[in-house]
Write a protein that holds these residues in place. Sequence first.
Motif, PDB file in Angstrom:
ATOM      1  N   ARG A  96       0.841  -1.166   0.007  1.00 42.80           N
ATOM      2  CA  ARG A  96      -0.028  -0.097   0.085  1.00 42.80           C
ATOM      3  C   ARG A  96       1.040   1.262   0.073  1.00 42.80           C
ATOM      4  N   ARG A  97       1.934   1.154   0.770  1.00 42.28           N
ATOM      5  CA  ARG A  97       2.791   2.387   0.944  1.00 42.28           C
ATOM      6  C   ARG A  97       4.081   2.158  -0.205  1.00 42.28           C
ATOM      7  N   GLY A  98       4.179   1.197  -0.578  1.00 43.36           N
ATOM      8  CA  GLY A  98       5.228   0.930  -1.811  1.00 43.36           C
ATOM      9  C   GLY A  98       6.582   0.690  -1.057  1.00 43.36           C
ATOM     10  N   TYR A  99       7.378   0.520  -1.957  1.00 43.52           N
ATOM     11  CA  TYR A  99       8.862   0.248  -1.563  1.00 43.52           C
ATOM     12  C   TYR A  99       9.952   1.383  -1.935  1.00 43.52           C
ATOM     13  N   ILE A 100      11.105   1.511  -1.090  1.00 43.62           N
ATOM     14  CA  ILE A 100      11.779   2.388  -1.278  1.00 43.62           C
ATOM     15  C   ILE A 100      13.126   1.833  -1.189  1.00 43.62           C
ATOM     16  N   GLY A 101      14.062   1.930  -2.166  1.00 43.04           N
ATOM     17  CA  GLY A 101      15.371   1.225  -2.243  1.00 43.04           C
ATOM     18  C   GLY A 101      16.230   1.967  -1.746  1.00 43.04           C
ATOM     19  N   VAL A 102      17.207   1.364  -1.114  1.00 44.25           N
ATOM     20  CA  VAL A 102      18.420   2.047  -0.324  1.00 44.25           C
ATOM     21  C   VAL A 102      19.717   1.389  -0.537  1.00 44.25           C
ATOM     22  N   VAL A 103      20.875   2.085  -0.504  1.00 45.59           N
ATOM     23  CA  VAL A 103      22.036   1.103  -0.766  1.00 45.59           C
ATOM     24  C   VAL A 103      22.688   1.707   0.441  1.00 45.59           C
ATOM     25  N   ASN A 104      23.089   0.802   1.369  1.00 50.19           N
ATOM     26  CA  ASN A 104      23.914   1.071   2.455  1.00 50.19           C
ATOM     27  C   ASN A 104      25.543   0.953   2.446  1.00 50.19           C
ATOM     28  N   ARG A 105      26.211   1.243   3.105  1.00 47.24           N
ATOM     29  CA  ARG A 105      27.736   0.755   2.988  1.00 47.24           C
ATOM     30  C   ARG A 105      28.072  -0.694   3.225  1.00 47.24           C
ATOM     31  N   SER A 106      28.949  -0.969   2.694  1.00 41.05           N
ATOM     32  CA  SER A 106      29.530  -2.138   2.568  1.00 41.05           C
ATOM     33  C   SER A 106      30.330  -2.325   3.933  1.00 41.05           C
ATOM     34  N   ARG A 141      27.959  10.746   5.118  1.00 40.97           N
ATOM     35  CA  ARG A 141      27.868  11.509   4.042  1.00 40.97           C
ATOM     36  C   ARG A 141      28.273  11.085   2.636  1.00 40.97           C
ATOM     37  N   ALA A 142      29.359  10.554   2.770  1.00 38.62           N
ATOM     38  CA  ALA A 142      29.954  10.051   1.282  1.00 38.62           C
ATOM     39  C   ALA A 142      29.085   9.012   0.659  1.00 38.62           C
ATOM     40  N   ALA A 143      28.650   8.081   1.853  1.00 38.34           N
ATOM     41  CA  ALA A 143      27.691   6.775   1.470  1.00 38.34           C
ATOM     42  C   ALA A 143      26.528   7.620   0.946  1.00 38.34           C
ATOM     43  N   LEU A 144      26.030   8.448   1.615  1.00 41.09           N
ATOM     44  CA  LEU A 144      24.885   9.173   0.757  1.00 41.09           C
ATOM     45  C   LEU A 144      25.017   9.791  -0.641  1.00 41.09           C
ATOM     46  N   ALA A 145      25.971  10.288  -0.962  1.00 44.60           N
ATOM     47  CA  ALA A 145      26.452  10.696  -2.162  1.00 44.60           C
ATOM     48  C   ALA A 145      26.712   9.455  -3.230  1.00 44.60           C
ATOM     49  N   ALA A 146      27.293   8.399  -2.630  1.00 46.80           N
ATOM     50  CA  ALA A 146      27.550   7.476  -3.391  1.00 46.80           C
ATOM     51  C   ALA A 146      26.173   6.631  -3.821  1.00 46.80           C
ATOM     52  N   GLU A 147      25.336   6.607  -2.819  1.00 49.26           N
ATOM     53  CA  GLU A 147      23.933   5.961  -3.026  1.00 49.26           C
ATOM     54  C   GLU A 147      23.198   6.981  -4.102  1.00 49.26           C
ATOM     55  N   ARG A 148      23.156   8.344  -4.024  1.00 48.83           N
ATOM     56  CA  ARG A 148      22.593   9.054  -4.913  1.00 48.83           C
ATOM     57  C   ARG A 148      23.087   8.718  -6.555  1.00 48.83           C
ATOM     58  N   LYS A 149      24.432   8.620  -6.504  1.00 48.84           N
ATOM     59  CA  LYS A 149      25.115   8.432  -7.795  1.00 48.84           C
ATOM     60  C   LYS A 149      24.696   7.007  -8.414  1.00 48.84           C
ATOM     61  N   PHE A 150      24.615   5.997  -7.506  1.00 45.04           N
ATOM     62  CA  PHE A 150      24.210   4.787  -7.884  1.00 45.04           C
ATOM     63  C   PHE A 150      22.853   4.627  -8.458  1.00 45.04           C
ATOM     64  N   PHE A 151      21.750   5.479  -8.064  1.00 46.81           N
ATOM     65  CA  PHE A 151      20.515   5.370  -8.428  1.00 46.81           C
ATOM     66  C   PHE A 151      20.646   6.462  -9.886  1.00 46.81           C
ATOM     67  N   LEU A 152      21.073   7.315  -9.824  1.00 39.87           N
ATOM     68  CA  LEU A 152      21.149   8.268 -11.004  1.00 39.87           C
ATOM     69  C   LEU A 152      21.750   7.708 -12.356  1.00 39.87           C
TER      70      LEU A 152
END
Length: 852
Positions: A228-238, A249-260
């Motif tokens: 009902r509320r759907g899914y959200i994909g995330v990429v955590n640090r290895s 912060r760097a991990a969030l930037a890498a996550e953003r880059k991955f999706f784009l």
Amino acid sequence: MGNRGMEDLIPLINKLQDAFSSIGQTCNLDLPQIAVVGGQSAGKSSVLENFVGRDFLPRGSGIVTRRPLILQLVNSKAEYAEFLHCKGRKFVDFDEVRQEIEAETDRLTGSNKGISPIPINLRVYSPNVLNLTLIDLPGMTKVPVGDQPQDIEHQIRDMLLQFITKESCLILAVTPANTDLANSDALKIAKEVDPQGLRTIGVITKLDLMDEGTDARDILENKLLPLRRGYIGVVNRSQKDIDGKKDIRAALAAERKFFLSHPAYRHIAERMGTPHLQKSLNQQLTNHIRDTLPGLRSKLQSQLLSLEKEVEEYKNFRPDDPARKTKALLQMVQQFGVDFEKCIEGSGDQVDTSNLSGGAKINRIFHERFPFELVKMEFDEKELRKEISYAIKNIHGVRTGLFTPDLAFEAIVKKQIIKLKEPCLKCIDLVIQELINTVRQCTNKLTSYPRLREETERIVTTYIRERDSKTKDQVLLLIDIELSYINTNHEDFIGFANAQQRTAANATKKRAMPNQVIRRGWLTINISIMKGGSKEYWFVLTAESLSWYKDEEEKEKKYMLPLDNLKLRDLEKGFMSSKHVFAIFNTEQRNVYKDLRQIELACDTQEDVDSWKASFLRAGVYPEKDQTENEDAINSSDTVSMDPQLERQVETIRNLVDSYISIVNKSIRDLMPKTIMHLMINSAKDFIHSELLAYLYSAGDQGSLMEESAEQAQRRDEMLRMYHALKEALVIIGDISTTTISTPVPPPVDDTWIAKEPSPPASRPGTASGAPPSRPPGVRGATPGPPSAVNPSPAFGPPVPSRPPGDPNSVPLVPSRPARVPPALPPGVPRRPPAAPNRPTIIRPSEPSLLD
């Protein structure tokens, strides 16, 4: 750092908290808890860490979180952490926080994978967080390892249900992308406690670890296996990133880059990643806060209205302004006069429903207490006859009288009239005491100015005391007037002729009309414990009897007692009892009730006792007289006369005295209230209205009279501060209402694919006519091999075809494990024609798999 999705809410919540703190209240928003559930190593702790923006939770393979961690986030200027089991110790280094979590876990569970349901309570203070409660829970597992019990699966399940069953708990169902989503234990347990899907958000982790050539696009678009509320994909640090101390912060930037940069996710990149997950939760919290605001607003508005009237006089307040002091003095004296008059005359404003006071109490003194005092001094029959016989004999002297002497009548009557002085003076004392109490009650409104209150009380009380002596002089004058002339021509006086004819039976006072109800009410009958103990009954007093019932419905009568030969007797209050007691007894020494010679009746207050006694007087039941039996015995020889003529003369005078004294009593009972009202009460009212102000001005300096008490100054400042704080809080609530938007709840989806229990394999049709099986997305590559190698499960949604990521002639990847095959598509989902065989694929619902 991190937590950007919640930064907009933090100032709003802080404003509300500050506004409520300023009025001495707590802002009870009761924000929801957020719990993460999922299998082992699904990335739950990593998702949770992103809310804090700090790396502080233990990491590793296998079961790392072995006790629930209740993480309370507190918005604060400083950043530090505290554990409940380490009170007073502040952790500034978050590496130490991780070490303490590991040590506390091992302390209770050991170091060999043991688990415990006893939570660790951690509180993190930071300027970058909301006041939230996050719960990190152990991952769901099925096979015990190390020191884990055999029923590890059920223990962890019960542990999770303990937290996520609460309606105020948001559930983040975490599932790795490289496992079969249709078998997600997280979604399965979330469906059990949240069947409508209103508080469950699917979180897909490890999207970067999916096998090459596969993606989870259809799941993230909520097309396949929808929530009902759907899914959200995330990429955590290895683990490598964590070991290398990669910044969040760097991990969030890498996550953003991955999706784009990923071709399957770039079109939904704005709805993916940790920031969007935080934003989604932020919106849910906003919805919750907006739902709470109407109740907070109405609570504040009711408080504001209650303060509005009092604050009105303080809005332009200047304590040292002489004009204000003069105005306040005039207003308070006028208000005091109005309040005093209302208390005496009665008013519909602020009626006291618990006690009698003021005029009502004075009315009871006039018409209940004073008549009762008159009856108490009423002459005793034997004593009166003895006095009459002495008077007749002494008037005749040595001669034997032939006629009844007038002088004996006058002497006896005057002696009885003189006895009226005592109850009359007592009545005045009772009224004075009540007037003084009324003055004190009315000066309660002057507590803001202690000196003014003290002077007002002193002046008015002194005046009432002065009127006291004048009123008593006037009442004594009334009695002297009665003594000065015995008016035997009064229209109600029976005269000598009627007195001689009246018999002793007719001479007794007549009671009220038969069957007339005089009083109803509750009384307690005091009986010894051996005979049943004290009980409360509903009493009904009539002119002929006293009855009591079980309750006020008067259906179940317990007893009826005739009033003949009954009298009242005062009793001392019991040592252990708080009630006031009086008794009824029979003058002929007969049992009154069962085997009791007297009934003890108890009331809560002395006023109730006096009121009941007055009611018994109206019914003709009088109090017993205090006299000694010995005097009767000594003088009995004198009172008994064998002379029939003297006996007739005594009877005649006795009837005449009875008649005349009843006239005097009637007159005194009528004149006493009038005299007291005129000389004391009305005079006090006139004094307060016309002269009190002049006395106050002459009593001292106006400035000192109108000095505020420290308590009043503090109360005024507190009231003004509260008033402005309430208005500010209402403005803040209005701002939140206008600057935030409630997101509507998504419509329901068909989530029947989430099976509560795995279904048995279905029988497979032939390959020529049946639909080719496949796997849902989120698995490792395509599924080669014959259909017989696949273990189908009809419980998990539609078949999942695939599409190529690159070269159409590439060889499909070999899966690392057999795949589960879903059954046919649900009704209404169109099936597309099959694609060409032998194509390497990414799993998609739009194409058949290579199993054709």
